[in-house]
Write a protein that holds these residues in place. Sequence first.
Motif, PDB file in Angstrom:
ATOM      1  N   ASP A 118       0.783  -1.119   0.109  1.00  0.00           N
ATOM      2  CA  ASP A 118      -0.036   0.198  -0.005  1.00  0.00           C
ATOM      3  C   ASP A 118       0.677   1.256   0.047  1.00  0.00           C
ATOM      4  OD1 ASP A 118      -2.359  -1.323  -0.284  1.00  0.00           O
ATOM      5  OD2 ASP A 118      -2.971  -1.135   1.844  1.00  0.00           O
ATOM      6  N   THR A 162      -2.002 -10.049   1.676  1.00  0.00           N
ATOM      7  CA  THR A 162      -2.682  -8.882   1.181  1.00  0.00           C
ATOM      8  C   THR A 162      -3.685  -8.727   2.263  1.00  0.00           C
ATOM      9  OG1 THR A 162      -4.080  -9.914  -0.136  1.00  0.00           O
ATOM     10  CG2 THR A 162      -2.133  -8.933  -1.146  1.00  0.00           C
ATOM     11  N   ARG A 206     -13.574  -2.840  -2.100  1.00  0.00           N
ATOM     12  CA  ARG A 206     -12.275  -2.551  -2.576  1.00  0.00           C
ATOM     13  C   ARG A 206     -11.568  -4.071  -3.250  1.00  0.00           C
ATOM     14  NH1 ARG A 206      -6.445  -1.709   1.092  1.00  0.00           N
ATOM     15  NH2 ARG A 206      -5.169  -0.930  -0.632  1.00  0.00           N
ATOM     16  N   GLN A 233      -8.083  -5.503  -5.795  1.00  0.00           N
ATOM     17  CA  GLN A 233      -6.738  -5.375  -6.311  1.00  0.00           C
ATOM     18  C   GLN A 233      -6.461  -6.491  -7.536  1.00  0.00           C
ATOM     19  OE1 GLN A 233      -4.269  -5.610  -2.993  1.00  0.00           O
ATOM     20  NE2 GLN A 233      -4.905  -3.547  -1.967  1.00  0.00           N
ATOM     21  N   LYS A 287       1.597  -4.691  -7.472  1.00  0.00           N
ATOM     22  CA  LYS A 287       0.435  -4.019  -7.414  1.00  0.00           C
ATOM     23  C   LYS A 287       0.055  -3.640  -8.825  1.00  0.00           C
ATOM     24  CE  LYS A 287      -1.619  -2.245  -3.842  1.00  0.00           C
ATOM     25  NZ  LYS A 287      -2.092  -1.090  -2.987  1.00  0.00           N
ATOM     26  N   ASP A 344      -5.557  -0.861  -8.160  1.00  0.00           N
ATOM     27  CA  ASP A 344      -6.367  -0.825  -6.756  1.00  0.00           C
ATOM     28  C   ASP A 344      -7.482   0.327  -6.828  1.00  0.00           C
ATOM     29  OD1 ASP A 344      -6.748  -0.439  -3.932  1.00  0.00           O
ATOM     30  OD2 ASP A 344      -4.870  -0.708  -3.356  1.00  0.00           O
ATOM     31  N   ASN A 345      -8.440  -0.109  -6.418  1.00  0.00           N
ATOM     32  CA  ASN A 345      -9.703   0.847  -6.481  1.00  0.00           C
ATOM     33  C   ASN A 345      -9.967   1.664  -5.403  1.00  0.00           C
ATOM     34  OD1 ASN A 345     -10.827  -1.059  -4.966  1.00  0.00           O
ATOM     35  ND2 ASN A 345     -12.870  -1.039  -6.247  1.00  0.00           N
ATOM     36  N   LYS A 346      -9.183   1.603  -4.489  1.00  0.00           N
ATOM     37  CA  LYS A 346      -9.353   2.308  -3.271  1.00  0.00           C
ATOM     38  C   LYS A 346      -8.453   3.823  -3.557  1.00  0.00           C
ATOM     39  CE  LYS A 346      -8.522   2.270   1.820  1.00  0.00           C
ATOM     40  NZ  LYS A 346      -8.072   1.627   2.908  1.00  0.00           N
ATOM     41  N   LYS A 365      -1.183   2.649  -6.200  1.00  0.00           N
ATOM     42  CA  LYS A 365      -2.423   1.951  -7.053  1.00  0.00           C
ATOM     43  C   LYS A 365      -1.768   1.528  -8.051  1.00  0.00           C
ATOM     44  CE  LYS A 365      -6.300   4.652  -7.302  1.00  0.00           C
ATOM     45  NZ  LYS A 365      -6.992   4.167  -6.175  1.00  0.00           N
ATOM     46  N   GLN A 366      -0.880   1.794  -8.992  1.00  0.00           N
ATOM     47  CA  GLN A 366      -0.366   1.393 -10.116  1.00  0.00           C
ATOM     48  C   GLN A 366       1.230   1.153 -10.281  1.00  0.00           C
ATOM     49  OE1 GLN A 366      -3.211   3.502 -12.999  1.00  0.00           O
ATOM     50  NE2 GLN A 366      -3.128   1.645 -13.769  1.00  0.00           N
TER      51      GLN A 366
END
Length: 293
Positions: free
Chosen positions: A78, A124, A182, A184, A253, A256-258, A264-265
């Motif tokens: 994260d 995770t 959420r 991933q 990762k 990630d839609n959070k 996130k990418q």
Amino acid sequence: MSTTTTTQYHTTTTRQAAATKDISSAPTVPSTLNYYASPPDNSPPYTVVETREHNYGQDTEAVEIHDLRGFESVPTLDVNGFMFDLSAPSFTHTDFFDKAGTQNTDFIQNEYYPRVQEAVKRLTGGAKVVVFDHTIRHPNSNRPPVERVHIDQSLRAARERVQLHAGDDRDFAEPYVSAKKRFQIVNYWKPLSKVTRDPLAVADARTIKPENLVGVQHRYPNRTGETVGVKYDPTHQWYFLKDMDVTEAMLIKCADNKDQVIAKQIPHSAFTLPEQTGDGRESIEVRTLVFFD
């Protein structure tokens, strides 16, 4: 019971101690990375999956890549967008291929996939892990290590993956697609022998800016997905783990839609080590959807 408690306490305190270390202080090796360059005619970029034909260019840049030996427990998914599994299943080339050199699909799907699901779920904290494909890379094949900075899925394509692999269970998919829950996409990357050349580098999420990322059409015969090209930025920080062996894996990762999360990418790429030796790198990457309650 006391043994388990002691082990958990030791793991927790080890990670807490590791967290005080700054990965940017890890030693570096010099190399180059191949970044994205726009198509000469400024048309929308694309790759044809079956032929690997593409219309965009390449921007090769000199970089310093940090070696995380001694820092293995520091990165987190994260914050940095990647982390290491130091107790990966110790399978090798002979487990994944038969004597004729053909992939042992039954073994991969029935023996390896469940191990990956277990590891990704454990690391995770996800409630459900679904494997949707894998790629084995090795020399003298049509899938060698990719020496191009990229991300496997855009956030749009990641949502489409949820719908694609949910099948007829639309009630399950909807809250993830709409970001009520959420999810991933996490790649589980593992070498099939000790890595002495063409290792995998990952960027620190904290150094990636939205304007560095470009959606690239990923054209399958029956649909069009989207990957992500990455433009060069001198502030990017890159990392790898020297001499990775078969008991080690990297989690990357890809989506990630959070909203309230740093990573996130995560861009990644194979790269050339200075004065590298040995046979070409062999590895397997398993792509997973991770669903949280």
